[in-house]
Write a protein that holds these residues in place. Structure first.
Motif, PDB file in Angstrom:
ATOM      1  N   SER A 196     -10.194  -1.576   1.728  1.00  0.00           N
ATOM      2  CA  SER A 196     -10.101  -0.270   1.182  1.00  0.00           C
ATOM      3  C   SER A 196     -10.354  -0.211  -0.210  1.00  0.00           C
ATOM      4  CB  SER A 196      -8.816   0.121   1.469  1.00  0.00           C
ATOM      5  OG  SER A 196      -7.596  -0.478   0.922  1.00  0.00           O
ATOM      6  N   LYS A 198      -7.806  -1.658  -2.146  1.00  0.00           N
ATOM      7  CA  LYS A 198      -6.421  -1.650  -2.477  1.00  0.00           C
ATOM      8  C   LYS A 198      -6.042  -3.181  -3.063  1.00  0.00           C
ATOM      9  CE  LYS A 198      -1.603  -1.155  -1.377  1.00  0.00           C
ATOM     10  NZ  LYS A 198      -0.505  -0.599  -0.378  1.00  0.00           N
ATOM     11  N   SER A 199      -5.312  -3.330  -3.922  1.00  0.00           N
ATOM     12  CA  SER A 199      -5.051  -5.061  -4.179  1.00  0.00           C
ATOM     13  C   SER A 199      -3.520  -5.127  -4.625  1.00  0.00           C
ATOM     14  CB  SER A 199      -6.056  -5.418  -5.122  1.00  0.00           C
ATOM     15  OG  SER A 199      -5.861  -4.919  -6.460  1.00  0.00           O
ATOM     16  N   PHE A 200      -3.034  -6.284  -4.404  1.00  0.00           N
ATOM     17  CA  PHE A 200      -1.613  -6.361  -4.889  1.00  0.00           C
ATOM     18  C   PHE A 200      -1.356  -7.822  -4.741  1.00  0.00           C
ATOM     19  CE2 PHE A 200      -1.723  -5.291  -0.177  1.00  0.00           C
ATOM     20  CZ  PHE A 200      -1.105  -6.388   0.299  1.00  0.00           C
ATOM     21  N   GLU A 234      -2.386  -4.763   5.914  1.00  0.00           N
ATOM     22  CA  GLU A 234      -1.352  -5.043   4.762  1.00  0.00           C
ATOM     23  C   GLU A 234       0.067  -5.522   5.399  1.00  0.00           C
ATOM     24  OE1 GLU A 234       0.696  -2.616   1.162  1.00  0.00           O
ATOM     25  OE2 GLU A 234      -1.026  -1.748   2.093  1.00  0.00           O
TER      26      GLU A 234
END
Length: 270
Positions: A196, A198-200, A234
């Protein structure tokens, strides 16, 4: 009703001491309450001191393993482990594309945790160019990420750049494991880049122990297990990180040197 229970598949070699490979995967499936199936690709003779012999299984036999599982079971997620040569890798690719075994987690077993190459160049190229593009999730260790991204990783920004390069190889979601080679470090940070965008970061304690065999196998197997149960990427990655951290933190005294992580330790509440 038949096949209602979540089922996952490990495509990997058998490790005779039970600390890594297929055995670590199956330990993990069991602990995460997923029925584990397997396609054995090789057999390894070894113990906590090291690996002393290995043999690949015939590709015709591997074809039959895939067929028999497809004829009877409903595998909802799969993962790969050590695939030692190009012929073996292409056999796995052919069968994975032929049958529906759910999303694929690729643990790209290219180097040891100390950075030593495990694959010859031709097999490495086949894995990079032909298997990784099929991956829903890829889980390289620090040295494997450097090899695949063709760059040194020294900073957090380097981790992010490497993850983007890995995604350019075709993998949808990247779990890039941080370095854990500084005896003075207290934390390990993994970088996650999702399809998507999104990164973390997932950061956990660093444990200075030699009982870490099977860490990468178990992480990727846990992700596959959670995907088989219907979790999103995730959530599966977050659960897997906690599972492995707890398994490392609670040592089990098995073997004399490089021992296994403790698959019994993680709580069911993870």
């Amino acid at each position: 009703m038949a096949n209602e229970y979540p089922q996952a598949l490990t495509i990997a070699g058998s490790d005779s001491d039970g600390s890594a490979g297929m055995q670590a995967d199956l330990h993990t499936f069991f602990r995460r309450k997923v029925y584990g199936t397997s396609v054995m690709t090789a057999c390894v003779a070894g113990n906590s001191y090291g690996i002393h012999d290995a043999v690949n299984l015939p590709t015709s036999f591997i074809d039959n393993e895939f067929k028999d599982l497809a004829d009877d079971y409903h595998v909802r997620a799969s993962k790969t482990g050590m695939l030692s040569d190009s012929e073996l890798i292409r056999t796995v690719i052919k069968n994975y594309q032929k049958y529906d075994f759910g999303p694929l987690v690729v643990d790209p077993v290219i180097t040891t945790k100390h950075g030593n190459m495990l694959l010859e160049q031709s097999a490495y190229k086949t894995l990079r160019d032909e298997l990784i593009p099929l991956a829903d999730v890829i889980t390289p260790n620090f040295f494997e990420a450097q090899k695949l991204a063709e760059m040194d990783i020294k900073t957090d920004d380097d981790m992010k750049t490497a993850a983007e390069k890995l995604r350019s190889l075709g993998a949808k979601n990247i779990v890039l494991k941080g370095s854990h080679h500084d005896p003075n470090q207290t934390k390990v940070s993994d970088y996650i880049l999702l399809e998507s965008g999104k990164s973390f970061w997932l950061t956990g304690d660093f444990y200075p122990t030699e009982r870490k065999n099977g860490t990468g196998d178990s992480l990727s197997a846990c992700i596959a297990a959670e995907l088989a149960k219907g979790e999103d990427i995730e959530t599966a990655v977050r659960i897997a990180k906690k599972f492995v951290d707890v398994a490392i933190a609670n040592e089990i005294q098995v073997g004399h040197k490089f021992g296994p992580i403790n698959h019994w330790a993680p709580a069911d509440e993870l």
